[in-house]
Design a protein around this motif. Structure first.
Motif, short mmCIF file in Angstrom:
data_model
loop_
_atom_site.label_atom_id
_atom_site.label_comp_id
_atom_site.label_asym_id
_atom_site.label_seq_id
_atom_site.Cartn_x
_atom_site.Cartn_y
_atom_site.Cartn_z
N ALA A 201 0.82 -1.21 0.00
CA ALA A 201 0.00 0.00 0.00
C ALA A 201 0.85 1.26 0.00
O ALA A 201 0.32 2.37 0.06
CB ALA A 201 -0.95 0.01 1.21
N SER A 202 2.17 1.10 -0.06
CA SER A 202 3.08 2.25 -0.08
C SER A 202 3.66 2.41 -1.48
O SER A 202 4.40 1.54 -1.95
CB SER A 202 4.23 2.04 0.92
N PRO A 203 3.34 3.49 -2.18
CA PRO A 203 3.87 3.66 -3.54
C PRO A 203 5.40 3.69 -3.58
O PRO A 203 6.01 3.37 -4.60
CB PRO A 203 3.27 5.00 -3.99
N TYR B 139 -8.62 -5.09 5.02
CA TYR B 139 -8.69 -4.97 3.56
C TYR B 139 -7.88 -3.77 3.09
O TYR B 139 -7.82 -2.75 3.79
CB TYR B 139 -10.15 -4.79 3.11
N PHE B 140 -7.27 -3.90 1.94
CA PHE B 140 -6.69 -2.72 1.30
C PHE B 140 -6.70 -2.93 -0.21
O PHE B 140 -6.73 -4.06 -0.72
CB PHE B 140 -5.27 -2.43 1.79
N SER B 141 -6.69 -1.83 -0.93
CA SER B 141 -6.61 -1.88 -2.39
C SER B 141 -5.85 -0.67 -2.89
O SER B 141 -5.76 0.36 -2.21
CB SER B 141 -8.02 -1.90 -3.01
N SER B 142 -5.28 -0.80 -4.06
CA SER B 142 -4.62 0.31 -4.72
C SER B 142 -4.53 0.00 -6.21
O SER B 142 -4.77 -1.14 -6.64
CB SER B 142 -3.21 0.56 -4.15
N SER B 143 -4.20 1.02 -7.01
CA SER B 143 -4.14 0.80 -8.45
C SER B 143 -3.15 1.75 -9.08
O SER B 143 -2.81 2.81 -8.52
CB SER B 143 -5.52 1.00 -9.08
N MET B 144 -2.68 1.38 -10.25
CA MET B 144 -1.82 2.21 -11.08
C MET B 144 -2.39 2.22 -12.49
O MET B 144 -2.77 1.16 -13.00
CB MET B 144 -0.38 1.68 -11.08
N GLN B 145 -2.44 3.38 -13.10
CA GLN B 145 -3.02 3.49 -14.43
C GLN B 145 -2.17 4.38 -15.31
O GLN B 145 -1.67 5.41 -14.88
CB GLN B 145 -4.44 4.08 -14.35
N ALA B 146 -2.00 3.96 -16.56
CA ALA B 146 -1.26 4.74 -17.56
C ALA B 146 -2.12 4.84 -18.82
O ALA B 146 -2.62 3.83 -19.32
CB ALA B 146 0.07 4.09 -17.89
N ASP B 147 -2.28 6.05 -19.32
CA ASP B 147 -3.13 6.25 -20.49
C ASP B 147 -2.48 5.72 -21.77
O ASP B 147 -3.19 5.21 -22.65
CB ASP B 147 -3.45 7.74 -20.67
N PHE C 130 2.71 6.01 -15.08
CA PHE C 130 1.58 5.52 -14.29
C PHE C 130 1.18 6.56 -13.24
O PHE C 130 2.03 7.23 -12.66
CB PHE C 130 1.95 4.22 -13.57
N THR C 131 -0.10 6.65 -12.99
CA THR C 131 -0.63 7.40 -11.85
C THR C 131 -1.03 6.41 -10.78
O THR C 131 -1.78 5.45 -11.05
CB THR C 131 -1.84 8.25 -12.25
N TYR C 132 -0.51 6.62 -9.57
CA TYR C 132 -0.80 5.71 -8.45
C TYR C 132 -1.99 6.24 -7.67
O TYR C 132 -2.06 7.44 -7.35
CB TYR C 132 0.42 5.59 -7.54
N ARG C 133 -2.92 5.36 -7.34
CA ARG C 133 -4.10 5.74 -6.56
C ARG C 133 -4.27 4.79 -5.39
O ARG C 133 -4.35 3.57 -5.58
CB ARG C 133 -5.36 5.73 -7.42
N TYR D 57 -3.40 1.16 -19.51
CA TYR D 57 -2.76 0.14 -18.67
C TYR D 57 -3.27 0.27 -17.23
O TYR D 57 -3.33 1.38 -16.68
CB TYR D 57 -1.25 0.32 -18.67
N ARG D 58 -3.59 -0.85 -16.63
CA ARG D 58 -4.05 -0.85 -15.25
C ARG D 58 -3.42 -2.02 -14.49
O ARG D 58 -3.45 -3.16 -14.96
CB ARG D 58 -5.58 -0.99 -15.17
N ILE D 59 -2.86 -1.70 -13.34
CA ILE D 59 -2.40 -2.72 -12.40
C ILE D 59 -3.17 -2.47 -11.11
O ILE D 59 -3.04 -1.40 -10.51
CB ILE D 59 -0.89 -2.63 -12.14
N GLN D 60 -3.98 -3.42 -10.71
CA GLN D 60 -4.82 -3.26 -9.52
C GLN D 60 -4.56 -4.41 -8.55
O GLN D 60 -4.42 -5.56 -8.97
CB GLN D 60 -6.30 -3.23 -9.92
#
Length: 300
Positions: free
Chosen positions: A88-90, A148-156, A137-140, A165-168
């Motif tokens: 959970a730590s970018p 529970y935890f979740s996070s995602s990275m997305q690149a247009d 990538f943008t980290y969210r 691109y999505r890594i979740q």
């Protein structure tokens, strides 16, 4: 009389609803996410207990109109608190992503209140960054609590005409001190990428396959999925193994963690040589040591 009773019932229901505690949105998301992932864990008991991977792991892929996706559900041999703190730590993700053969560089950044990861991808050999593709990538951060935890990275945009691109990831604790992880990796592609992949699969990549068994011969020999689904399955597995190797490295002293991660990642990929073998061990270690050192230098 019926009208009065109806009116009273409506008022009573409203009073009850007003009296109930209102959960913050993040807390509600965490509860919903935990419940969904717990349900998936229960449904996948058979697949996790016995499979071709010889570890508690389930992989599936799908392909639609110009998009492809890989999903892995797996039991991690680490307590949830450790998994959550690490993933959970970018700040930790560049150390995870660099383990992948095709990741040549990764750098964390922050601008306008957004956390980003500048990643360069390329071939399975050492390369100058000028010869690689840059993917931003943008980290969210997502929902998070003690269960529970979740996070995602997305690149247009990505190489050629690939994009979205999505890594979740998401995870929950298990009763025995382990954790249950869901990793999703997906992207879209256009005609140029489709043609490039076709050319690759007709030449040096003609023997490349994924993990999904599409059919079996009369003697039981499996035939594996190929094409774009095979590509996304291999890369989803490589990202999962990078997560697992990063967690394994945390047990070593800080100065020894990189070597333990590299050893763990390479050894894990070699368990699936039909799909994942690309280079020998010394070539991988040498390349990644150099790429990691480059990654530690001040940003340009």
């Amino acid at each position: 009389m019926r009208l009065r009773f109806t009116s009273f019932a409506v008022q009573l229901a409203a009073w009850i609803l007003l009296a109930l505690p209102v959960l913050p949105a993040a807390r509600a998301d965490a509860l919903a996410g935990a419940a969904g992932l717990e349900s998936q864990y229960q449904q996948l008991q058979g697949e996790l207990a016995g499979n071709q991977f010889k570890r508690p792991l389930y992989l599936k892929s799908s392909e639609g109109a110009g998009a492809v996706k890989g999903d892995i559900h797996a039991v991690l041999a680490y307590p949830f608190a450790q998994v959550r703190e690490a993933l959970a730590s970018p700040e930790n993700w560049c150390d995870i992503l660099i383990l992948h053969l095709n990741t040549k560089y990764c750098r964390l950044s922050s601008a306008q209140g957004k956390t980003g990861l500048r990643m360069h991808v390329g071939k399975k050999i050492e390369q100058d960054l000028s010869d690689t593709y840059r993917v931003d990538f943008t980290y969210r951060s997502g929902a998070a609590d003690g269960n529970y935890f979740s996070s995602s990275m997305q690149a247009d945009k990505g190489p050629l005409d690939t994009g979205d691109y999505r890594i979740q990831i998401e995870a929950i604790p298990l009763p025995d001190g382990r954790s249950f992880l869901h990793l999703s990796y997906s992207y879209s592609y256009g005609m140029a990428s489709k043609l490039a992949l076709r050319a690759y699969l007709m030449t040096v990549g003609r023997d490349k396959v994924g993990f999904t068994v599409t059919r079996r011969d009369a003697d039981g020999q499996p035939h594996y999925v190929d094409g774009t689904r095979a590509t996304v399955e291999r890369n989803t597995m490589r990202y999962y193994l990078a997560i697992d190797a990063y967690l394994a490295g945390l047990s070593a002293p800080p100065a020894q963690r990189l070597e333990k991660r590299l050893d763990a990642w390479f050894a894990a990929t070699e368990q699936y040589p039909r799909q994942l073998h690309e280079v020998d061990r010394e070539a991988y270690l040498s390349m990644k040591r150099n790429e990691y050192a480059r990654q530690q230098k001040p940003a340009d």
